[in-house]
Design a protein around this motif. Structure first.
Motif, PDB file in Angstrom:
ATOM      1  N   HIS A  45       0.830  -1.211   0.000  1.00  0.00           N
ATOM      2  CA  HIS A  45       0.000   0.000   0.000  1.00  0.00           C
ATOM      3  C   HIS A  45       0.865   1.261   0.000  1.00  0.00           C
ATOM      4  CE1 HIS A  45      -3.455  -2.483   0.446  1.00  0.00           C
ATOM      5  NE2 HIS A  45      -3.126  -2.904   1.644  1.00  0.00           N
ATOM      6  N   VAL A  46       2.100   1.140   0.522  1.00  0.00           N
ATOM      7  CA  VAL A  46       3.018   2.279   0.506  1.00  0.00           C
ATOM      8  C   VAL A  46       3.392   2.625  -0.929  1.00  0.00           C
ATOM      9  CG1 VAL A  46       5.285   3.103   1.249  1.00  0.00           C
ATOM     10  CG2 VAL A  46       3.917   1.658   2.783  1.00  0.00           C
ATOM     11  N   PHE A  47       3.521   1.608  -1.764  1.00  0.00           N
ATOM     12  CA  PHE A  47       3.929   1.825  -3.150  1.00  0.00           C
ATOM     13  C   PHE A  47       2.738   2.112  -4.065  1.00  0.00           C
ATOM     14  CE2 PHE A  47       7.026  -1.422  -1.485  1.00  0.00           C
ATOM     15  CZ  PHE A  47       8.030  -0.506  -1.233  1.00  0.00           C
ATOM     16  N   TYR A  48       1.624   1.415  -3.820  1.00  0.00           N
ATOM     17  CA  TYR A  48       0.433   1.593  -4.651  1.00  0.00           C
ATOM     18  C   TYR A  48      -0.557   2.480  -3.904  1.00  0.00           C
ATOM     19  CZ  TYR A  48       2.245  -2.520  -7.097  1.00  0.00           C
ATOM     20  OH  TYR A  48       3.029  -3.417  -7.773  1.00  0.00           O
ATOM     21  N   GLN A  49      -0.361   3.774  -3.975  1.00  0.00           N
ATOM     22  CA  GLN A  49      -1.191   4.680  -3.197  1.00  0.00           C
ATOM     23  C   GLN A  49      -2.658   4.596  -3.595  1.00  0.00           C
ATOM     24  OE1 GLN A  49      -0.197   6.444  -0.571  1.00  0.00           O
ATOM     25  NE2 GLN A  49       1.856   5.599  -0.777  1.00  0.00           N
ATOM     26  N   GLY A  50      -2.941   4.249  -4.850  1.00  0.00           N
ATOM     27  CA  GLY A  50      -4.322   4.167  -5.288  1.00  0.00           C
ATOM     28  C   GLY A  50      -4.947   2.802  -5.070  1.00  0.00           C
ATOM     29  N   ARG A  51      -4.170   1.857  -4.572  1.00  0.00           N
ATOM     30  CA  ARG A  51      -4.668   0.497  -4.414  1.00  0.00           C
ATOM     31  C   ARG A  51      -5.648   0.420  -3.249  1.00  0.00           C
ATOM     32  NH1 ARG A  51      -0.954  -4.908  -4.341  1.00  0.00           N
ATOM     33  NH2 ARG A  51      -2.431  -6.307  -3.350  1.00  0.00           N
ATOM     34  N   GLU A  52      -6.685  -0.396  -3.390  1.00  0.00           N
ATOM     35  CA  GLU A  52      -7.672  -0.523  -2.331  1.00  0.00           C
ATOM     36  C   GLU A  52      -7.067  -1.211  -1.110  1.00  0.00           C
ATOM     37  OE1 GLU A  52     -11.066  -2.529  -3.898  1.00  0.00           O
ATOM     38  OE2 GLU A  52     -11.979  -0.655  -4.512  1.00  0.00           O
ATOM     39  N   GLY A  53      -7.439  -0.736   0.075  1.00  0.00           N
ATOM     40  CA  GLY A  53      -6.964  -1.343   1.302  1.00  0.00           C
ATOM     41  C   GLY A  53      -7.845  -2.504   1.726  1.00  0.00           C
ATOM     42  N   TYR A  54      -7.409  -3.164   2.808  1.00  0.00           N
ATOM     43  CA  TYR A  54      -8.169  -4.303   3.310  1.00  0.00           C
ATOM     44  C   TYR A  54      -9.555  -3.879   3.779  1.00  0.00           C
ATOM     45  CZ  TYR A  54      -9.289  -8.459   6.073  1.00  0.00           C
ATOM     46  OH  TYR A  54      -9.890  -9.573   6.579  1.00  0.00           O
ATOM     47  N   ASP A  55      -9.693  -2.604   4.198  1.00  0.00           N
ATOM     48  CA  ASP A  55     -11.009  -2.158   4.658  1.00  0.00           C
ATOM     49  C   ASP A  55     -12.015  -2.076   3.516  1.00  0.00           C
ATOM     50  OD1 ASP A  55      -9.883   0.056   3.444  1.00  0.00           O
ATOM     51  OD2 ASP A  55     -10.436   1.474   5.020  1.00  0.00           O
ATOM     52  N   SER A  56     -11.550  -2.231   2.249  1.00  0.00           N
ATOM     53  CA  SER A  56     -12.464  -2.253   1.101  1.00  0.00           C
ATOM     54  C   SER A  56     -13.012  -3.644   0.803  1.00  0.00           C
ATOM     55  CB  SER A  56     -11.755  -1.734  -0.155  1.00  0.00           C
ATOM     56  OG  SER A  56     -11.338  -0.401   0.018  1.00  0.00           O
ATOM     57  N   SER A  57     -12.463  -4.664   1.463  1.00  0.00           N
ATOM     58  CA  SER A  57     -12.879  -6.034   1.162  1.00  0.00           C
ATOM     59  C   SER A  57     -14.312  -6.279   1.641  1.00  0.00           C
ATOM     60  CB  SER A  57     -11.930  -7.034   1.825  1.00  0.00           C
ATOM     61  OG  SER A  57     -11.899  -6.858   3.223  1.00  0.00           O
ATOM     62  N   VAL A  58     -15.031  -7.086   0.884  1.00  0.00           N
ATOM     63  CA  VAL A  58     -16.438  -7.383   1.192  1.00  0.00           C
ATOM     64  C   VAL A  58     -16.530  -8.501   2.218  1.00  0.00           C
ATOM     65  CG1 VAL A  58     -18.572  -8.339   0.214  1.00  0.00           C
ATOM     66  CG2 VAL A  58     -17.290  -6.585  -1.036  1.00  0.00           C
ATOM     67  N   LEU A  59     -17.415  -8.344   3.210  1.00  0.00           N
ATOM     68  CA  LEU A  59     -17.696  -9.384   4.203  1.00  0.00           C
ATOM     69  C   LEU A  59     -18.886 -10.194   3.714  1.00  0.00           C
ATOM     70  CD1 LEU A  59     -17.256  -7.404   7.550  1.00  0.00           C
ATOM     71  CD2 LEU A  59     -15.743  -9.148   6.618  1.00  0.00           C
ATOM     72  N   ARG A  60     -18.631 -11.398   3.261  1.00  0.00           N
ATOM     73  CA  ARG A  60     -19.661 -12.195   2.599  1.00  0.00           C
ATOM     74  C   ARG A  60     -20.833 -12.546   3.516  1.00  0.00           C
ATOM     75  NH1 ARG A  60     -18.653 -10.868  -2.437  1.00  0.00           N
ATOM     76  NH2 ARG A  60     -16.473 -11.251  -3.010  1.00  0.00           N
ATOM     77  N   ASP A  61     -20.578 -12.674   4.819  1.00  0.00           N
ATOM     78  CA  ASP A  61     -21.643 -13.076   5.743  1.00  0.00           C
ATOM     79  C   ASP A  61     -22.366 -11.893   6.373  1.00  0.00           C
ATOM     80  OD1 ASP A  61     -21.126 -15.771   5.306  1.00  0.00           O
ATOM     81  OD2 ASP A  61     -19.577 -15.821   6.856  1.00  0.00           O
ATOM     82  N   ALA A  62     -22.007 -10.666   5.956  1.00  0.00           N
ATOM     83  CA  ALA A  62     -22.651  -9.471   6.507  1.00  0.00           C
ATOM     84  C   ALA A  62     -23.758  -8.992   5.572  1.00  0.00           C
ATOM     85  CB  ALA A  62     -21.623  -8.366   6.712  1.00  0.00           C
ATOM     86  N   ALA A  80     -14.862  -1.878   6.148  1.00  0.00           N
ATOM     87  CA  ALA A  80     -15.001  -0.513   6.657  1.00  0.00           C
ATOM     88  C   ALA A  80     -16.431  -0.245   7.114  1.00  0.00           C
ATOM     89  CB  ALA A  80     -14.590   0.499   5.590  1.00  0.00           C
ATOM     90  N   GLY A  81     -17.411  -0.749   6.362  1.00  0.00           N
ATOM     91  CA  GLY A  81     -18.809  -0.533   6.734  1.00  0.00           C
ATOM     92  C   GLY A  81     -19.140  -1.137   8.077  1.00  0.00           C
ATOM     93  N   LEU A  82     -18.701  -2.373   8.311  1.00  0.00           N
ATOM     94  CA  LEU A  82     -18.978  -3.011   9.594  1.00  0.00           C
ATOM     95  C   LEU A  82     -18.235  -2.312  10.720  1.00  0.00           C
ATOM     96  CD1 LEU A  82     -20.445  -5.374  10.974  1.00  0.00           C
ATOM     97  CD2 LEU A  82     -18.332  -6.685  10.736  1.00  0.00           C
ATOM     98  N   LEU A  83     -16.962  -1.974  10.497  1.00  0.00           N
ATOM     99  CA  LEU A  83     -16.159  -1.352  11.551  1.00  0.00           C
ATOM    100  C   LEU A  83     -16.681   0.030  11.929  1.00  0.00           C
ATOM    101  CD1 LEU A  83     -12.627  -2.384  10.280  1.00  0.00           C
ATOM    102  CD2 LEU A  83     -13.700  -3.161  12.405  1.00  0.00           C
ATOM    103  N   LEU A  84     -17.149   0.786  10.954  1.00  0.00           N
ATOM    104  CA  LEU A  84     -17.592   2.145  11.229  1.00  0.00           C
ATOM    105  C   LEU A  84     -19.047   2.226  11.690  1.00  0.00           C
ATOM    106  CD1 LEU A  84     -15.908   3.914   8.187  1.00  0.00           C
ATOM    107  CD2 LEU A  84     -15.349   4.320  10.607  1.00  0.00           C
ATOM    108  N   PHE A  85     -19.901   1.315  11.189  1.00  0.00           N
ATOM    109  CA  PHE A  85     -21.333   1.467  11.431  1.00  0.00           C
ATOM    110  C   PHE A  85     -22.030   0.179  11.864  1.00  0.00           C
ATOM    111  CE2 PHE A  85     -20.222   4.527   7.979  1.00  0.00           C
ATOM    112  CZ  PHE A  85     -20.358   5.693   8.730  1.00  0.00           C
ATOM    113  N   GLY A  86     -21.271  -0.870  12.192  1.00  0.00           N
ATOM    114  CA  GLY A  86     -21.886  -2.145  12.526  1.00  0.00           C
ATOM    115  C   GLY A  86     -22.507  -2.187  13.912  1.00  0.00           C
ATOM    116  N   LYS A  87     -23.480  -3.085  14.071  1.00  0.00           N
ATOM    117  CA  LYS A  87     -24.066  -3.336  15.383  1.00  0.00           C
ATOM    118  C   LYS A  87     -23.100  -4.180  16.216  1.00  0.00           C
ATOM    119  CE  LYS A  87     -28.815  -3.392  13.583  1.00  0.00           C
ATOM    120  NZ  LYS A  87     -30.013  -4.237  13.339  1.00  0.00           N
ATOM    121  N   ARG A  88     -23.194  -4.043  17.532  1.00  0.00           N
ATOM    122  CA  ARG A  88     -22.271  -4.791  18.398  1.00  0.00           C
ATOM    123  C   ARG A  88     -22.467  -6.295  18.249  1.00  0.00           C
ATOM    124  NH1 ARG A  88     -22.143  -1.307  24.083  1.00  0.00           N
ATOM    125  NH2 ARG A  88     -21.748   0.722  23.096  1.00  0.00           N
ATOM    126  N   VAL A  89     -23.693  -6.731  18.048  1.00  0.00           N
ATOM    127  CA  VAL A  89     -23.940  -8.160  17.886  1.00  0.00           C
ATOM    128  C   VAL A  89     -23.271  -8.670  16.614  1.00  0.00           C
ATOM    129  CG1 VAL A  89     -26.133  -7.843  16.666  1.00  0.00           C
ATOM    130  CG2 VAL A  89     -25.714  -9.955  17.952  1.00  0.00           C
TER     131      VAL A  89
END
Length: 625
Positions: free
Chosen positions: A150-167, A216-225
């Protein structure tokens, strides 16, 4: 014009190998030299580095002492280096090479320029990415990980962009979205995203991708459960430890508060948990007597917690730990710093989690332009406290921020350190002694951070303290650190370190702290009595044991108690280096074992403990074998 061989040689003997100089004997251009070439070409913002070929460290020396070995065939070495730089990497590297003479012997200086950002990462063609790329971290060449890319590919998507299949959208807390709107509107009431409906807002923030929830969606706006169900180990643990060292009293365990939930809420919950536990004084303001925390500024604590939440590695299933000792607070988050340790505090930020970082910046919860560490230092300086110190461990894959909880160089501190006035100590050295009294160990990096000095000045100051027996040196070269010396101990309550016992100096284990592994037992030797199940496993291991049986024994032993490498080698009747290379290191890389002293991997009391991931794997092994 590149620097001369004499200039580089003198600098080596003053401060050892460093971020921009690598010394090699270089009878041949081997793989180690080419790794340094790759690292110098890649490291962002360093401007390249130097190879000094034909010199070697003197064996047995406790401080930097290099001798000139010379090169018998400099023409061949130059041609080999130039040829390999042109052929081994994904792009051709053109080193600047000059021949010099030291002590009547021929040496070679090669300057490797930093490549342009569009050309990075440079990597070995035969290995590919990420394993074939290297970065220059301190005085070492470190193999790149996915995070480093990610240091080299500044435009590359981070892990927080990955989709959570069970969410699903049902896992999103509408109240958390509303709190974001309040934060954002307080900063910019005209922000365009405030006009979006909830789904549009989530998509704009990188929290929703093609109708699916991202990390990112779960971490920023997810329910505690949902946190409990989908990412149970992603949490913040506030740990209150009695005393000044980890598990100081085995009969008086620590207490833990586990916190989960949307990150914007978690900041306030964590800050309040720590603040409620800090000493409080009474201040008279506008005629009213008010209780107020004294010492650590709340804004500095908030910035440290925000940095941990924003920059941690969410690939690792382990919690952030906020550890409250009597005399300090340590915040340990999974994931080493992507920015080199010697550039912490410089403007600019390199983040693993761009979507999470953007939300923290847009709501003013985080400092902008990567100035959070600089802001913390300024706040603590204004409060008359020691600057925070930071340790980034690639081996342990952790980042630690440390805050001392009393006013630095206070009247009491000055009275204590005055007993050493006959040594003509500088203020920087006095700060180091006080830090050592509080924490128990110090190294060159910490000394530099405490006093804002360069490597050479720090090395000279520490060497002077060592020579007058105020501190004692441990380790050699790049692994050097210091503990209290005999003269310091005569005027201090700091106990003389017992190097025979593998106890932690000031690092907490990264396993589930709500059910800590017992790490207070004495070290085990080959003649100590093992538990029956371990004794059975040991007797079942022959000279040609399978890897699965060896892993079963090693993990079981490190679940029983913390184990040093030599102890494991004695029990297994094998060479320590073989055990380390063949079994321990792979288990460490897989997150199944961890160091007991994560910030000093080469500490003589270093030992290993099983992690939660290792415990799960061990249960599986027991069922299969």
């Amino acid at each position: 014009m590149i620097r001369t061989a004499e200039e580089l040689f003198n600098q080596l003997n003053a401060q050892d190998e460093n971020v921009r100089i690598e010394a090699k004997t270089a009878s041949t251009v081997d793989n180690a030299i080419m790794k340094s070439v790759c690292a110098f070409a890649n490291e962002p913002g360093m401007g390249g580095g130097y190879l000094l070929l034909g010199v070697a460290p003197s064996l047995g020396s406790l401080f930097p002492n290099y001798k000139v070995a010379g090169i018998d065939d400099p023409d061949k070495v130059q041609m080999d280096l130039a040829s390999k730089c042109a052929s081994q990497f994904n792009r051709t590297i053109r080193p600047e090479i000059e021949v010099g003479v030291l002590d009547g012997k021929t040496v070679i200086v090669a300057f490797i320029a930093e490549e342009d950002g569009s050309a990075k990462p440079i990597f070995f063609k035969s290995q590919g990415l990420p394993r074939g790329a290297y970065r220059r971290i301190g005085s070492t060449d470190q193999r790149c990980t996915e995070d480093d890319l990610h240091v080299f590919y500044q435009g590359r998507e981070g892990y927080d962009s990955s989709v959570l299949r069970d969410a699903s959208l049902s896992d999103i807390d509408p109240d958390a979205i509303e709190r974001y709107r309040l934060y954002r509107s307080s900063v910019n009431p005209d922000a365009s995203e405030l006009e979006f409906n909830n789904n549009e807002l989530l998509e704009a923030l990188g929290c929703l991708k093609s109708g699916e929830i991202t990390m990112a969606g779960l971490l920023l706006f997810g329910k505690r459960v949902a946190f409990r169900r989908l990412i149970p180990m992603i949490r913040v643990d506030y740990i209150r430890v009695p005393g000044d060292t980890w598990v100081e009293d085995p009969d008086q365990r620590f207490t833990t508060i586990d916190m989960r939930g949307p990150l914007l809420d978690l900041v306030n919950r964590a800050v309040n948990a720590v603040n409620d536990d800090l000493p409080r004084g009474f201040l008279l303001e506008e005629g009213l007597l008010q209780a107020e925390s004294v010492g650590l500024p709340t804004q500095a604590l908030r910035e440290a917690i925000v940095n941990a939440l924003m920059h941690r590695s969410y690939r690792k299933n382990s919690p952030i730990q906020i550890i409250r000792y009597n005399n300090r607070i340590e915040i340990v988050n999974p994931g080493y710093s992507l920015k080199p340790e010697d550039r912490l505090g410089d403007p600019g930020s390199e983040t693993r989690n761009p979507h999470i970082a953007a939300v923290f910046h847009e709501t003013n919860l985080a400092e902008t332009k990567g100035s959070g560490i600089r802001a913390m230092r300024k706040l603590l300086e204004g409060a008359g406290m020691a600057p925070p110190t930071f340790e980034s461990s690639r081996d342990g894959d952790t980042f630690t921020a440390r805050f001392l909880l009393h006013h630095f160089l206070s009247k009491e501190d000055l009275e204590w350190v005055s007993q050493f006035d006959d040594n003509s100590l500088s203020d920087s050295q006095k700060r180091a002694l006080i830090f050592l009294r509080e924490v128990g160990a110090i190294d060159n990096s910490t000394y530099r951070q405490l006093n804002d000095l360069d490597v050479l000045r720090s090395s000279n100051d520490l060497r002077n303290l060592r020579d007058i027996n105020l501190i004692q040196q441990k380790g050699k070269g790049r692994s050097t650190y210091y503990v209290p010396g005999t003269k310091l101990l005569k005027g201090s309550s700091v106990p003389l370190p017992d190097l025979s016992a593998p106890v932690t100096v000031h690092s907490a284990p990264v396993n589930n702290t709500s059910a800590p592994v017992n790490n207070t037992s004495a070290p085990v030797g080959i003649n100590d009595r093992l538990p029956a199940d371990l004794d059975f496993l040991l007797n079942d291991i022959g000279r040609r044991a399978s890897s699965r049986k060896m892993n079963l024994f090693l993990l079981s032993a490190c679940q029983w108690k913390e184990m040093r490498l030599q102890e494991l080698a004695n029990l297994l009747d094998r060479e320590p280096k073989y055990i380390l290379r063949r079994y321990i290191q792979p288990l460490m890389n897989e997150g199944k074992l961890h160091y007991t002293i994560s910030d000093m991997p080469n500490h003589p009391r270093q030992a290993y403990l099983i992690t939660e991931k290792g415990t799960v794997y061990l249960s599986k092994l027991k069922q299969e074998i």
